[in-house]
Design an enzyme around this catalytic site. Structure first.
Site, PDB file in Angstrom:
ATOM      1  N   GLU A  17      23.663   3.611  21.502  1.00 62.47           N
ATOM      2  CA  GLU A  17      23.587   4.279  19.838  1.00 62.47           C
ATOM      3  C   GLU A  17      24.349   3.683  19.306  1.00 62.47           C
ATOM      4  O   GLU A  17      23.158   4.327  18.384  1.00 62.47           O
ATOM      5  CB  GLU A  17      25.298   5.517  20.849  1.00 62.47           C
ATOM      6  CG  GLU A  17      25.372   6.284  21.828  1.00 62.47           C
ATOM      7  CD  GLU A  17      26.110   6.340  22.319  1.00 62.47           C
ATOM      8  OE1 GLU A  17      27.458   6.238  22.467  1.00 62.47           O
ATOM      9  OE2 GLU A  17      26.098   8.698  21.616  1.00 62.47           O
ATOM     10  N   CYS A  26      24.320  13.338  28.854  1.00 62.86           N
ATOM     11  CA  CYS A  26      25.198  12.447  28.988  1.00 62.86           C
ATOM     12  C   CYS A  26      25.430  11.160  30.280  1.00 62.86           C
ATOM     13  O   CYS A  26      25.024  11.866  31.386  1.00 62.86           O
ATOM     14  CB  CYS A  26      26.621  13.206  28.795  1.00 62.86           C
ATOM     15  SG  CYS A  26      28.046  11.526  29.026  1.00 62.86           S
ATOM     16  N   TRP A  35      33.719   7.393  24.494  1.00 65.48           N
ATOM     17  CA  TRP A  35      33.304   6.421  23.462  1.00 65.48           C
ATOM     18  C   TRP A  35      32.078   5.873  23.485  1.00 65.48           C
ATOM     19  O   TRP A  35      31.390   6.958  24.491  1.00 65.48           O
ATOM     20  CB  TRP A  35      34.207   5.542  24.133  1.00 65.48           C
ATOM     21  CG  TRP A  35      33.927   5.356  25.828  1.00 65.48           C
ATOM     22  CD1 TRP A  35      33.060   4.509  26.799  1.00 65.48           C
ATOM     23  CD2 TRP A  35      35.432   5.513  27.067  1.00 65.48           C
ATOM     24  NE1 TRP A  35      33.339   5.092  27.862  1.00 65.48           N
ATOM     25  CE2 TRP A  35      34.168   5.530  28.418  1.00 65.48           C
ATOM     26  CE3 TRP A  35      36.477   6.305  27.279  1.00 65.48           C
ATOM     27  CZ2 TRP A  35      34.632   5.283  29.261  1.00 65.48           C
ATOM     28  CZ3 TRP A  35      36.822   6.101  28.326  1.00 65.48           C
ATOM     29  CH2 TRP A  35      36.646   6.089  29.483  1.00 65.48           C
ATOM     30  N   ARG A  66      29.037  10.661  32.473  1.00 68.18           N
ATOM     31  CA  ARG A  66      29.728  11.696  33.358  1.00 68.18           C
ATOM     32  C   ARG A  66      30.662  11.637  34.201  1.00 68.18           C
ATOM     33  O   ARG A  66      31.465  12.203  35.040  1.00 68.18           O
ATOM     34  CB  ARG A  66      28.983  12.648  33.640  1.00 68.18           C
ATOM     35  CG  ARG A  66      28.190  13.267  32.293  1.00 68.18           C
ATOM     36  CD  ARG A  66      27.090  14.536  32.787  1.00 68.18           C
ATOM     37  NE  ARG A  66      26.321  13.870  33.230  1.00 68.18           N
ATOM     38  CZ  ARG A  66      25.462  14.414  33.438  1.00 68.18           C
ATOM     39  NH1 ARG A  66      25.231  15.553  34.458  1.00 68.18           N
ATOM     40  NH2 ARG A  66      23.818  14.119  33.463  1.00 68.18           N
TER      41      ARG A  66
HETATM   42  N1  ARG Z   1      25.011   8.950  19.400  1.00 70.55           N
HETATM   43  C1  ARG Z   1      25.736   9.800  18.982  1.00 70.55           C
HETATM   44  C2  ARG Z   1      26.620   8.369  17.269  1.00 70.55           C
HETATM   45  O1  ARG Z   1      26.266   7.580  17.900  1.00 70.55           O
HETATM   46  C3  ARG Z   1      26.882   9.890  19.424  1.00 70.55           C
HETATM   47  C4  ARG Z   1      26.924  11.031  20.099  1.00 70.55           C
HETATM   48  C5  ARG Z   1      28.513  11.058  21.629  1.00 70.55           C
HETATM   49  N2  ARG Z   1      27.951   9.779  22.312  1.00 70.55           N
HETATM   50  C6  ARG Z   1      29.371   9.255  23.315  1.00 70.55           C
HETATM   51  N3  ARG Z   1      29.350   8.102  23.394  1.00 70.55           N
HETATM   52  N4  ARG Z   1      29.787  10.372  23.491  1.00 70.55           N
HETATM   53  O2  ARG Z   1      26.975   9.150  16.994  1.00 70.55           O
END
Ligand code: ARG
Length: 374
Positions: free
Chosen positions: A256, A79, A251, A82
């Site tokens: 991602e 992560c 968030w 953090r």
């Molecule tokens: N990578 C994952 C997604 O696209 C989420 C993982 C957790 N990500 C976060 N920002 N807490 O759905």
């Protein structure tokens, strides 16, 4: 070479569930708790030893639970976000042991975490596994996931990542609308007995339509994504106790969604269409049409969340924050373990400062883990 060793190392640890608690794990957690929160471990350790001798397990105080959940975040090697580990809101729902109870509290979790778009990092901790009782579990990898409907010709409509879960839900009687963005129901396994299906009510699922700040046609792609990423298939392990049902969220970081969920060839695979709409020459790799399309996708994701008033971070800002967190941890006399292959963003890696160094790779406890025998 390093990367391969990392990839080949199994990510599954042995489950602490349904065995007597390992006292060494309990002890090291209680000592950590006292080191960081004050108090003497000896009295508490005597209690724990006694409880484990009689019941094979022990009960965390609400303060130990909250600290354990936060430190498990602090210890999450993968992560990048953090820095705010202390701010995690902990909803102590250990008394909830039924699938129905879990479903209701997950819906409430989503409402509180969504907070009209001002996302609050939140965890809900349900009953732990006990030597004499298996606790409920959530089958979905996240509370909000889009279905992947398998078509007769072998193609998948929606998110191919969730095709298996979609099959499971369909077998249990769920019918989606058949769109690319059908929100899946929760599938909850009670400790024993048949799984429960729970449709998420609309007001618990905030979604953002994806538009581009300059290209009006972007909206016609029909893309959208949910505001809250809430991981629901990992166990929270604290001091030898395993909480198999403990959904948690932060968030999103834009990449991602923009550089993985929409871009990966085995996900929504949008790069060719975005490139075509941009009028790029896709006949040769050397025009870097993929890279160009990736950037516009990510611009659109960040712009859309901003416009919708939904918390989201970008990979440049988050990389700097992560290094600040690392420094802070070192100043506090702790190591900050990290997995390079997960920390470096999937877009413009070397343009972010997290790329240009190595990290301590140790695995610390408390932790969020996936158990093979889930
Ligand atoms: N990578 C994952 C997604 O696209 C989420 C993982 C957790 N990500 C976060 N920002 N807490 O759905």
């Amino acid at each position: 070479m390093r990367t391969w060793i990392r990839v080949l190392r199994p990510v599954h640890r042995r489950s602490a569930a349904r065995k007597a608690v390992d006292l060494r794990e309990a002890e090291s957690f209680i000592r950590l708790y006292c080191r960081e929160n004050g108090g003497s471990p000896e009295a508490r350790l005597r209690e724990v030893v006694k409880e484990v001798a009689v019941h094979g397990t022990y009960t965390h105080t609400p303060e130990e639970l909250a600290f354990g959940a936060r430190v498990a975040w602090r210890n999450s090697n993968r992560c990048i976000g953090r820095l705010y580990w202390r701010s995690l809101r902990v909803r102590d729902r250990r008394r909830v042991t039924t699938a129905e109870g879990v479903a209701l509290e997950c819906v409430q979790h989503l409402r509180e975490a969504t907070n009209d778009g001002k996302i609050r990092p939140t965890i809900t901790v349900f009953a732990p596994d006990l030597p004499w009782r298996r606790a409920p579990r959530i089958l979905n990898e996240q509370l909000i996931r889009y279905a992947g409907h398998r078509m007769d010709d072998g193609t998948i409509v929606g998110d191919p990542r969730n095709a298996d879960l979609t099959d499971v839900a369909a077998k249990l009687g769920w019918e989606g609308r058949g769109t690319r963005f059908d929100v899946l129901p929760l599938v909850i396994h009670p400790g024993r007995g048949k799984p429960l299906l729970c449709n998420l009510p609309g007001d618990a699922v905030l979604e953002v339509p994806i538009v581009h700040p300059e290209y009006e046609w972007f909206a016609e792609l029909g893309l959208r994504w949910h505001a809250v990423p809430a991981i629901s298939d990992m166990c929270l392990e604290i001091g030898g106790i395993c909480y198999p049902c403990a959904p948690f969220n932060g968030w999103y970081m834009g990449t991602e969604i923009g550089a993985r969920n929409f871009a990966d060839a085995d996900r929504y695979a949008m790069l060719p269409e975005v490139a075509r709409r941009l009028g790029l020459d896709t006949s040769t790799e050397r025009t870097l049409w993929r890279d160009h399309a990736l950037v516009e996708l990510n611009v659109a994701v960040l712009h859309s969340f901003e416009r919708a008033g939904v918390t989201m971070t970008d990979h440049h800002t988050e990389s700097r924050r992560f290094l600040k967190h690392l420094e802070k941890e070192e100043r506090a006399g702790r190591v900050c373990p990290a997995d390079w292959s997960w920390i470096v963003p999937p877009l413009s890696g070397a343009a972010t400062p997290v790329f240009h160094r190595y990290y301590d790779e140790s695995e610390l406890s408390p932790a969020y883990v996936r158990h093979a025998d889930k």
